[in-house]
Write a protein that holds these residues in place. Structure first.
Motif, PDB file in Angstrom:
ATOM      1  N   ARG A 118       0.804  -1.228   0.000  1.00  0.00           N
ATOM      2  CA  ARG A 118       0.000   0.000   0.000  1.00  0.00           C
ATOM      3  C   ARG A 118       0.837   1.279   0.000  1.00  0.00           C
ATOM      4  NH1 ARG A 118      -0.754   2.354   5.098  1.00  0.00           N
ATOM      5  NH2 ARG A 118       0.057   1.144   6.859  1.00  0.00           N
ATOM      6  N   LEU A 119       2.080   1.223   0.510  1.00  0.00           N
ATOM      7  CA  LEU A 119       2.913   2.427   0.535  1.00  0.00           C
ATOM      8  C   LEU A 119       4.013   2.409  -0.521  1.00  0.00           C
ATOM      9  CD1 LEU A 119       3.240   3.160   4.371  1.00  0.00           C
ATOM     10  CD2 LEU A 119       1.666   4.152   2.703  1.00  0.00           C
ATOM     11  N   GLY A 120       3.944   1.448  -1.420  1.00  0.00           N
ATOM     12  CA  GLY A 120       4.917   1.430  -2.507  1.00  0.00           C
ATOM     13  C   GLY A 120       6.161   0.628  -2.187  1.00  0.00           C
ATOM     14  N   THR A 121       7.294   1.068  -2.707  1.00  0.00           N
ATOM     15  CA  THR A 121       8.548   0.311  -2.637  1.00  0.00           C
ATOM     16  C   THR A 121       9.557   1.028  -1.751  1.00  0.00           C
ATOM     17  OG1 THR A 121       8.195  -0.625  -4.835  1.00  0.00           O
ATOM     18  CG2 THR A 121      10.456  -0.624  -4.003  1.00  0.00           C
TER      19      THR A 121
ATOM     20  N   LEU B  47       8.418   6.016   8.219  1.00  0.00           N
ATOM     21  CA  LEU B  47       8.034   5.367   6.973  1.00  0.00           C
ATOM     22  C   LEU B  47       6.524   5.198   6.868  1.00  0.00           C
ATOM     23  CD1 LEU B  47      10.839   2.647   6.869  1.00  0.00           C
ATOM     24  CD2 LEU B  47      10.571   4.524   5.230  1.00  0.00           C
ATOM     25  N   LEU B  48       5.880   4.798   7.963  1.00  0.00           N
ATOM     26  CA  LEU B  48       4.450   4.502   7.918  1.00  0.00           C
ATOM     27  C   LEU B  48       3.588   5.756   7.816  1.00  0.00           C
ATOM     28  CD1 LEU B  48       4.340   1.594  10.519  1.00  0.00           C
ATOM     29  CD2 LEU B  48       4.037   1.413   8.039  1.00  0.00           C
ATOM     30  N   THR B  49       4.122   6.896   8.279  1.00  0.00           N
ATOM     31  CA  THR B  49       3.382   8.161   8.149  1.00  0.00           C
ATOM     32  C   THR B  49       3.871   8.982   6.964  1.00  0.00           C
ATOM     33  OG1 THR B  49       4.884   9.311   9.674  1.00  0.00           O
ATOM     34  CG2 THR B  49       2.928   8.258  10.627  1.00  0.00           C
ATOM     35  N   ARG B  50       4.667   8.341   6.121  1.00  0.00           N
ATOM     36  CA  ARG B  50       5.193   8.982   4.907  1.00  0.00           C
ATOM     37  C   ARG B  50       5.959  10.256   5.229  1.00  0.00           C
ATOM     38  NH1 ARG B  50       0.312   8.028   0.472  1.00  0.00           N
ATOM     39  NH2 ARG B  50      -0.225   5.930   1.194  1.00  0.00           N
TER      40      ARG B  50
END
Length: 478
Positions: A89-92, A465-468
């Motif tokens: 869901r958040l890409g690579t 990472l999880l909160t971009r």
């Protein structure tokens, strides 16, 4: 400037046998002779197969030119491991290992384990960068003398033999060459952009990639930071920081003396400054609190300061009596080829400087170092340690091309171990000061490669990472 596997395991091993071979590492690769034929017209991954021992990951190969100008023929076949969750869901997330000299694929398991929540939201990708791994640059003499060390000095003959063996190929292992490989990997995976996480030298690679391709990087995690500018090849900050690390270790162990002052006295009386510095750098990776009873650095130092150097000398001999580290585990040849091209501010200038003036330039630089700047080590240690020692003899080569950008514009999380001597805290502070959207988190009583060794560092990285890039875990950042 390398990653290591989780510290508890490495320290237990070091307590059993004190050798450089205990440092868990691995490397990426280059095809011998560069004779694998032309790369595909468009970047592509070939030879897909399940990664041995890595459930949920597929391994494949990226073929890239040795020399992108085409003047020197040959190709390189780089191994890649990618998670099978291609619709994450958040890409690579591309995770870059250190060295220069370590592989990437060998570190998939520990990275996946320590960063599990983030890895489930991202597709983890790791690559054996050029010159490492199964087809690593092999320089037997240099490999035997340096092993996995950054700061242990090799002989002039070992350096010259390595450069001669590599020949014209030695100019094509700069970080900029690796950056071009990484963008070929991005294209081969059909990605518009990705997140990058780099550890140790991997931070420098990540920074250079983000400066060269800012629109392709959504966010950066830099763990154990090598600054993008003004890297100090003399390691002055690390030598000065050793006093803090020794005193902090003494505080944690409730000793009642000053180990930094004792180290200065021991060096003045018995010598071994470069080897002791190298050991302290290594211990900041595998035993940053200097608490391993099998190594017992503080106790051995204390005995030497009171007239019994035998235990400390035994430790030194143990570190340098190990079996040779294979280049597939850590390539000393790549380490030399990359660092000697990458660092623009050697005492003699950049990689193109003629050999003739290097010794005199190094001597002048050492004479200018105030004694207080390197204490508890004497300033001469800065000119004798491994980075400048190997590059002093490395033949003139193509310098690392400067990236087009000067400022990292994306959100950046910097992680620094308080006790790290491989990439000391002042380096991270220097880098953070140059980045508009940076957050520096200093991990107390931690050493090098914090994400794999510290719960706090792993939590900070995963929150980021999880909160971009909008948050890190609660807690002090200093």
């Amino acid at each position: 400037m390398r990653m290591s596997l989780p510290a508890a395991r490495a320290t237990r091993a070091a307590a059993t046998v004190i050798t450089l071979a205990l440092l868990a590492a691995a490397c990426t690769a280059v095809a011998p002779g560069g004779q694998r034929g032309a790369p595909p017209a468009r970047p592509a991954l070939t030879g897909a197969h399940p990664c041995p021992g890595l459930r949920g990951f597929t391994c494949s190969y990226l073929v890239v030119p040795l020399d992108r100008s085409g003047k020197v023929p040959g190709t390189l076949r780089l191994q890649v491991a990618a998670g099978n969750n291609s619709r994450a869901r958040l890409g690579t997330l591309l995770f870059l290992t250190g060295g220069p000299g370590q592989p990437g694929v060998a570190f998939v398991r520990p990275v996946d384990h320590e960063l599990t929540p983030a890895i489930r939201a991202y597709r983890l990708v790791m690559i054996d960068q050029r010159g490492t791994g199964g087809e690593s640059l092999s320089c037997p003499g240099l490999q035997q003398q340096m092993g996995e060390s950054d700061t242990l000095p090799p002989t002039a003959q070992a350096v010259r033999s390595c450069a001669q063996a590599l020949g014209a190929r030695r100019s094509f292992f700069t970080t900029a060459d690796t950056v071009a490989d990484l963008d070929s990997l991005r294209q081969a995976m059909h990605l518009r952009s990705w997140a990058l996480d780099g550890a140790s030298y991997g931070t420098f690679t990540a920074e250079e990639y983000a400066l060269a391709h800012p629109g392709r990087v959504r966010l950066l995690v830099l763990d154990s930071v090598v600054p993008q500018q003004n890297v100090d090849p003399l390691y002055i900050a690390s030598m000065h920081r050793a006093a803090f690390v020794l005193r902090q270790a003494c505080r944690l162990q409730h000793c009642r003396y000053d180990p930094a002052a004792e180290l200065a006295r021991v060096i003045a009386r018995y010598g071994y400054p470069v080897r002791i510095f190298d050991i302290l750098v290594i211990l900041s990776i595998i035993d940053p609190r200097l608490s391993s009873p099998g190594i017992a650095f503080l106790a051995r130092l204390h005995e030497a300061a009171h007239g019994n150097p035998g235990p400390l000398q035994a430790l030194i001999n143990g570190f340098y009596g190990s079996p040779e580290v294979r280049p597939q585990i850590y390539s000393s040849g790549l380490h030399a080829a990359t660092l000697c091209a990458d660092i623009p501010d050697m005492p003699w200038g950049n990689a193109a400087a003629p050999l003739a003036g290097r010794e005199a330039a190094l001597a002048r630089a050492v004479r200018r170092i105030p004694a207080a700047a390197t204490w508890p080590f004497p300033p001469a240690t800065a000119g004798a340690q491994g980075v400048v020692a190997e590059c002093r003899y490395w033949p003139p080569a193509r310098p690392d091309p400067v990236p087009p950008g000067r400022t990292l514009t994306m959100p950046v999380l910097l992680l620094a171990g308080q006790l790290d001597l491989s990439t000391p805290l002042p380096w991270a502070e220097q880098e953070a000061a140059q980045i508009p959207h940076a957050r520096l988190v200093v991990i107390k009583d931690a050493g090098h490669s914090t994400e794999l060794h510290s719960v706090q560092a792993a939590a900070a990285a995963q929150a980021f990472l999880l909160t971009r890039g909008r948050a890190v875990s609660p807690g002090p950042s200093r």
